[in-house]
Design a protein around this motif. Sequence first.
Motif, mmCIF file in Angstrom:
data_model
loop_
_atom_site.group_PDB
_atom_site.id
_atom_site.type_symbol
_atom_site.label_atom_id
_atom_site.label_comp_id
_atom_site.label_asym_id
_atom_site.label_seq_id
_atom_site.Cartn_x
_atom_site.Cartn_y
_atom_site.Cartn_z
ATOM 1 N N LYS A 20 0.835 -1.196 0.000
ATOM 2 C CA LYS A 20 0.000 0.000 0.000
ATOM 3 C C LYS A 20 0.876 1.254 0.000
ATOM 4 N N GLU A 55 -2.504 5.699 1.062
ATOM 5 C CA GLU A 55 -3.513 4.683 1.370
ATOM 6 C C GLU A 55 -3.422 4.248 2.835
ATOM 7 N N SER A 82 -6.268 4.787 5.880
ATOM 8 C CA SER A 82 -6.853 3.697 6.672
ATOM 9 C C SER A 82 -6.935 4.055 8.155
ATOM 10 N N GLU A 136 -10.412 5.705 9.033
ATOM 11 C CA GLU A 136 -11.650 4.959 8.809
ATOM 12 C C GLU A 136 -12.055 4.225 10.084
#
Length: 772
Positions: free
Chosen positions: A382, A386, A390, A393
């Motif tokens: 990743k 990215e 994360s 989230e």
Amino acid sequence: MARTSKKSKKPARNYGKYIRGFWTLFGIGILAIVFIFLLAGWGVFGKMPTFEELENPETNLATEIFSSDGKTLGKYYSENRTPVKYEDLPDHLVQALVATEDERFYQHAGIDAKGTLRAAVFLGTRGGASTITQQLAKQLFTENVSSSIFERIFQKIKEWVIATRLERQYTKEEIITMYFNKYDFVYQAVGIRSASRIYFDKEAKDLNIQESAVLVGMLKNAALYNPVRRPDLVQGRRNQVFEQMNRNGFISETEMDSLKQLPMKIDFTPEGHDEGMATYFRAYLQGFMKEWIRENPKPDGTEYSLYRDGLKIYTSIDSKMQNYAEDAVKKHIENLQKEFDRQNKSNPTAPFRDVDNSEIASIVESAMKRSDRWRVLEQQGKSVEEIKKSFTEKTEMRVFSWNGTIDTVMTPRDSILYYKGFLQAGMMSMVPQTGEVKAWVGGTNFKHFKYDHVKQGKRQVGSTFKPFVYATAIDQLKFSPCDTLPRARFTMEAGKHGNQEDWSPKNAGDDGYEGMISLKNALAQSVNTVTARLIDKTGPEPVIDLVEKLGVDTRNIPAVPSIALGTPDISLFEMLSAFSTFANQGVYVKPVIVNRIEDKNGTVLYQHVPETRDVLSKEAAYVTVNLLEGVTQSGSGVRLRGTYAKDRIDYKRAVTGYPYDFDRSIPIAGKTGTTQNQSDGWFIGMVPDLATGVWVGAEDRSVHFPNITYGQGATMALPIWGMYMKDVYNDKDLKVSKEPFERPENLSIEVNCDEYKVNGDTNNSVPDELDF
């Protein structure tokens, strides 16, 4: 005369050929069965154990860690199995096993013909045919197979062959013992000893008949008959075991009826690597053992396995003292956390202080990059963008709280901020004369906070460094605790002792510069200007030389005068072992955590040999201890005696266990320490045969109390020492000394300073504000 007809006579049938055919087929069948068993024995249907393997069945044995008082602290394992001997199995446990699993165990030779015939006729509806020996054979030498009927048949044949071999090789008692030592009772409870400890918190030999029945009942299907998840089902199964024991004459019907009425009691005590006692110590010990294994191969040149070879590690930890230490840390930090959270309610940058938003973002990003999440996603290829996304989230997670684990939903970034707000602690206790570490608490909760604040963490030590400066002055210049120096401001010019600029240390509260003060009161009150004058007289290099001899890693300690006030970062492990040298008459003893290592057969593989060196004279060490006693008599440690000048502070809110009321006749030498912005609180205290150090702070130095009232070592760290030592002294089995520190013969330095003012000391009271 009438004529009679005569019936014609039929020839007799020849049954001989049928009989011969029957016996021929029977013989062929027997030969076929024998041949199949021979094929199985030859390994045609799969690998069979050799004679050597039968003699020494391969099992994964856990390495067991013992305290100095014989208690199990924990284990390292791939399977949590620690074997027991037959004589350690209670009679009722063996009886329950035989009655429930194999009624004719003592009559057959591995295969129960009657049971096998019954299982074949009734297709298993009236019980299975596997004997205890067959079940053991399956556990030891065969693997689970698919649902294919042919594979199951061949599996059963292999079990029969191995079972008969086991019966020839071992006694019935040995087979029962191996069976109990091998069975997996789930929850990492492999073997009867682990099961007894995990489900009932006791040794197998101490099980009562009800507990034995529960564990034997689990043998049918440990996952199904799980007493933690299905207590009602397990109680019913337990009662079936009682019925079987009655049927086989092991207990009477009256006993059976009485036992069935008893409630089922479970004392679930998990033995995972994150649970139990001394978790931080066990994590450090694991690293110690891996290094020892690399350096000490087996006689055949292979390495010992920490997880399979059943090593026995006998440590220096005392289980009682460890328990008292963990309890003191938990009680005080939980209480202090409440006060910390209360003061953070109005803090706009909570949990941080004295930083702006850009600095907070940098702290959080650094924590993200150190996380497992970042590492895993990076390995998956990743991108940085990215990975960062994360962390924003929301996800389900379980987080620590002092009221228990909380199931919640939050972003990983928010969880980082959440955890940053928790106070942490490190605590270690050791015997100065032997170096034996008796208690080791590296943090508040190993499952959620893996970082060890005893050995792994290095933090600024504050005023706990000052005794090293005083000890150097005593050793070099023969200073007495009664000697006096000015409290006045002091400036060390640039260029002197490696100073790059003028250095003018301030006293706490930036006052108290009037008059003279004895060294004993100066250390008790942590007067910075006096400590600065002392290092000016000795120079920083001799101080660094001393602490290096005391076991401190000095590679990152610069030879500058400001170290006198505690600027170096040093681990609690190093600080405590250094202080212990003062209590041991100037002899440094390297801390020891392992006394002995044995293999599974009891052969000694390692025996600790003490590492010592003379660092200070007995006189210099004793005088330093005398100075440190002054801290608890009239300085920052005086609250240990049950008195304190700041009556306005509500200690019920922040300090646990106060007052401690240690009698003034008990010799306590110690030193508190507080660092810049109250980010680190220290207390190291000693009695003649026990030294204990405590550090308290947060993971980041920007997380701290707003003022010294609560952020000082005397409030943050000293209470843990006080609670711990109260428990230690109250435990008569520990026999910790209350006698005075040993005074060397022909002491030439004056330590009796009752006439302070005659010697020029104009202030021996406890001021309102101290640099603790």
